[in-house]
Design a protein around this motif. Structure first.
Motif, PDB file in Angstrom:
ATOM      1  N   ASP A  53       5.382 -16.485   0.041  1.00  0.00           N
ATOM      2  CA  ASP A  53       6.710 -16.079   0.478  1.00  0.00           C
ATOM      3  C   ASP A  53       7.590 -17.318   0.644  1.00  0.00           C
ATOM      4  N   MET A 113       7.416  -7.320  -8.475  1.00  0.00           N
ATOM      5  CA  MET A 113       7.297  -6.845  -7.092  1.00  0.00           C
ATOM      6  C   MET A 113       6.332  -5.667  -6.914  1.00  0.00           C
ATOM      7  N   PRO A 114       6.404  -4.615  -7.757  1.00  0.00           N
ATOM      8  CA  PRO A 114       5.477  -3.487  -7.538  1.00  0.00           C
ATOM      9  C   PRO A 114       4.006  -3.869  -7.725  1.00  0.00           C
ATOM     10  N   ILE A 128       2.684  -6.507  -6.437  1.00  0.00           N
ATOM     11  CA  ILE A 128       2.257  -7.353  -5.319  1.00  0.00           C
ATOM     12  C   ILE A 128       1.673  -6.529  -4.180  1.00  0.00           C
ATOM     13  N   ARG A 129       0.566  -7.022  -3.637  1.00  0.00           N
ATOM     14  CA  ARG A 129      -0.043  -6.368  -2.480  1.00  0.00           C
ATOM     15  C   ARG A 129       0.613  -6.874  -1.197  1.00  0.00           C
ATOM     16  N   THR A 130       0.637  -8.184  -1.071  1.00  0.00           N
ATOM     17  CA  THR A 130       1.313  -8.790   0.074  1.00  0.00           C
ATOM     18  C   THR A 130       1.720 -10.205  -0.289  1.00  0.00           C
ATOM     19  N   PHE A 131       2.512 -10.831   0.565  1.00  0.00           N
ATOM     20  CA  PHE A 131       2.833 -12.246   0.383  1.00  0.00           C
ATOM     21  C   PHE A 131       1.888 -13.052   1.248  1.00  0.00           C
ATOM     22  N   PHE A 145      -7.350 -13.065   2.708  1.00  0.00           N
ATOM     23  CA  PHE A 145      -7.111 -11.979   1.759  1.00  0.00           C
ATOM     24  C   PHE A 145      -8.164 -12.006   0.648  1.00  0.00           C
ATOM     25  N   GLU A 155      -9.048  -8.331  -1.178  1.00  0.00           N
ATOM     26  CA  GLU A 155      -7.774  -7.632  -1.360  1.00  0.00           C
ATOM     27  C   GLU A 155      -7.089  -8.028  -2.668  1.00  0.00           C
ATOM     28  N   LYS A 176      13.320  -8.961  -1.902  1.00  0.00           N
ATOM     29  CA  LYS A 176      12.416  -8.455  -0.859  1.00  0.00           C
ATOM     30  C   LYS A 176      13.052  -7.291  -0.103  1.00  0.00           C
ATOM     31  N   GLN A 178      12.656  -3.653  -1.387  1.00  0.00           N
ATOM     32  CA  GLN A 178      11.330  -3.016  -1.475  1.00  0.00           C
ATOM     33  C   GLN A 178      11.244  -1.783  -0.601  1.00  0.00           C
TER      34      GLN A 178
END
Lengths: 343, 287
Positions: free
Chosen positions: A162, A196-197, A199-202, A212, A217, A340, A343
């Motif tokens: 991020d 973006m879609p 991505i699981r998390t930043f 992670f 994950e 961001k 989202q």
């Protein structure tokens, strides 16, 4: 042998500097200078003690230098910020003549942003890559292209850091553009919007990243070379990749604030920081690549830094990060926040 | 009563109130006014760089749709969390106040307050362990449920709501409990003896009488949730960008204190506006 050399050279230095000083170092936490054994060895050899203060962003580091003149003797500055710090009069030219190890610093790094008009404003210390690492359990063959982030097979198993600058430069690599001079920012934004879609998390810290990965994950995530070496040492099934599209390289230097009153002790400390003996010890705990060629050579052949970053093919593919002005930085931040927020 | 205060009483009241006001000045007013001052500057006033007065930080909010979008997202999050807290918390408080007596009530009360005793960061990380893929919740469900269960709650807006509801639920329970406790059982008995059914008693009697406590709890939850940043960041994944996280970024990541301060005051103004608009409803409920 090297230890003996180091000690004698430091003794020679400290003989000229009259008394034991306490030097204050400003750095990221856990980034080499504050290794307990290294600080103790330095104190033993020179009598100088080392106190640390930490920053959490480059802006904070600059602000600390501005607000506390005289408070710091050694400061870590990324090459992308060295010129700004010099222009504001925060750091001074360093007299490298007394440094036993300066002679072996790789020539390439002396042509960097750290040396301005022939004067050394930062001693090249470490460098590394921002690229990505994969979970080897999720891949039969390690991918060689950045496009793996957009692969639908890994949807929801992808992570990036991020950080606006890192993200935008990542998008520039994916769209085949120069990271230091992005001509088509709209293309970068469109490419990132597609990402973006996936991505699981930043992630925001090395610790995050390890957690992670350990929890299974993620399949693939952007990462730093030094951190990848540490994660692999911890036993995580990760492999660092420098894709064919290239990677971003960064260079960190150690500088001395113009306002420091203990410049001799500071020079001695920096000399120890680029010493091959220190670097080999640090590399065992997971270090970035050293800018000192002699230190890099001193590594065992199986070490990550020698195996991956010592490969000339890899070096040919990387681009060093140039300074980024505030207006561009804000533009990138706005782009990233906008992505961001949607989202 | 206030009109009949004598001069001596007034002086004594002033003396007694002085520490409280001094504390408010020191702990609330001064830091807030420093931030308000920062929000009108071009850069945080540290160091030699010249700073100028400007309105550009406030203008930045209106220049892109990003901030307004995020603020709306945060307000929606606040409404969701407040709604969930009321739906879960009010029945809990009702049962605690009216059904359970003696030791059992003390024990349950302790369980309600228990989350307050642990650090909020620890609570959120515990939720991360429970919710994540292949985590505690997935495994537990897998053990009792046939077939492959994959909730995939971690890194979704639902995870953020769960974490926040858990953090703020005690406020609603405590305030509702106090209000419910104050309702005289005789009134309920009287209604029952006159033939009112349970739902009628709840709807016409208990709820209106305990509304002040419930509303106070709702406000206590809504206001901090709109500005929350830690829970969305840890539990929300790529959905975890809210107004609060952007303010945090300004202070921590990009070191733009003036913009962070300006965004905070816009948030304060919007929250006050929301409370102001809903104040007729709130006031009627509080009476």
């Amino acid at each position: 042998m090297t230890r003996h050399l180091f000690l004698s050279s430091l003794l020679a230095l400290s003989a000229t500097g009259a008394l034991a000083d306490e030097i204050r170092v400003l750095n990221w936490q856990g980034y080499g200078t504050d290794l307990g054994w290294a600080v103790e060895a330095f104190a033993e050899a020179t009598g100088h003690s080392v106190v640390h203060e930490y920053f959490t962003s480059e802006q904070e580091m600059l602000t600390k230098l501005r607000t506390n003149p005289g408070a710091y003797d050694v400061v870590l500055i990324n090459a992308a910020f060295t010129r700004q710090a010099r222009d504001e009069g925060l750091i001074g030219a360093i007299d490298t003549s007394g440094m036993a190890n300066f002679g072996t610093v790789a020539d390439g790094f002396l042509e960097s942003e750290l040396v301005i008009d022939g004067a050394v404003f930062g001693v090249p210390w470490t460098w590394g890559l921002t690229s990505f690492a994969v979970n080897t359990a999720a891949f039969e063959t390690v991918p060689d292209s950045i496009e793996v982030f957009w692969d639908p097979a890994h949807k929801g198993r992808v992570s990036i850091r991020d950080d606006a600058l890192e993200v935008v430069q990542f998008g520039a690599l994916a769209t085949g553009q120069d990271i230091n001079d992005i001509a088509d920012l709209d293309a970068v934004e469109a490419k990132l919007a597609e990402l973006m879609p996936q991505i699981r998390t930043f992630w925001s810290s090395e610790n995050d990243w390890n957690q992670f990965m350990a929890a299974g994950e993620l399949d693939v995530a952007t990462y730093w070379s030094g951190s990848a070496a540490r994660s692999a040492d911890m036993g995580l099934p990760v492999e660092f990749v420098v894709p064919k599209e290239g990677a971003v390289a960064w260079l960190d230097g150690l500088s001395i604030p113009d306002s420091s009153t203990k410049k001799e002790a500071a020079v001695a400390f920096i000399d120890w920081m680029i010493d091959p003996e220190f670097y080999v010890g640090w590399d065992k705990e997971g270090a970035p690549a050293s800018a000192n060629a002699a230190a890099a050579d001193a590594l065992p052949d199986d070490s990550f830094n020698k195996r991956v970053l010592g490969d000339p093919d890899v070096v040919a593919r990387v681009t060093f990060q140039a300074p980024v002005d505030d207006a561009t930085r804000e533009k990138y931040l706005a782009l990233w926040q906008g992505l961001k927020a949607r989202q | 009563m206030a009109g009949t205060l004598s001069a001596g009483d007034g002086r004594r009241a002033a003396r007694l109130l002085a520490p409280a006001y001094l504390w408010l000045t020191l702990a609330v007013f001064l830091p807030l006014s420093a931030m308000l001052f920062f929000s009108f500057l071009t850069a945080a006033p540290f160091g030699d760089k010249p700073v100028e007065a400007t309105l550009s930080n406030y203008r930045a909010f209106f220049e892109t749709s990003t901030y307004a979008l995020l603020l709306w997202k945060s307000i929606k999050l606040g409404l969701w969390v407040t709604g969930a807290c009321i739906l879960i918390g009010y029945p809990c408080a009702l049962v605690l106040a009216k059904q359970i007596r003696g030791r059992a009530r003390e024990a349950l009360f302790l369980l309600v307050i228990l989350p307050f005793w642990s650090n909020s960061l620890v609570r959120i990380f515990s939720w991360a362990i429970v919710l994540r893929g292949n985590g505690v919740l997935d495994r537990a469900l897998d053990a009792v449920w046939p077939g492959d269960v994959r909730l995939a709650l971690m890194f979704t807006p639902a995870a953020v709501v769960i974490g926040l509801v858990h953090s703020y639920l005690p406020y609603v329970i405590l305030t509702s409990y106090l209000a419910l406790q104050a309702i005289d059982d005789d009134i309920v008995e009287a209604a029952r003896s006159l033939g009112a059914r349970r739902l009628t008693i709840l709807w016409r009697l208990v709820l209106p009488l305990s509304l002040p406590g419930l509303l106070a709890g709702a406000v206590l939850v809504f206001v901090p949730v709109v500005g929350s940043f830690m829970e969305p960041r840890i539990l929300g994944g790529r959905f975890g960008t809210y107004y609060g996280t952007v303010i945090e970024d300004q202070f921590v990541a990009v070191f733009n204190w003036p913009l962070g301060a300006a965004l905070s005051f816009i948030l304060l103004a919007v929250v006050l506006l929301i409370l102001g608009v809903s104040s007729p409803v709130l006031r009627r409920g509080m009476q």
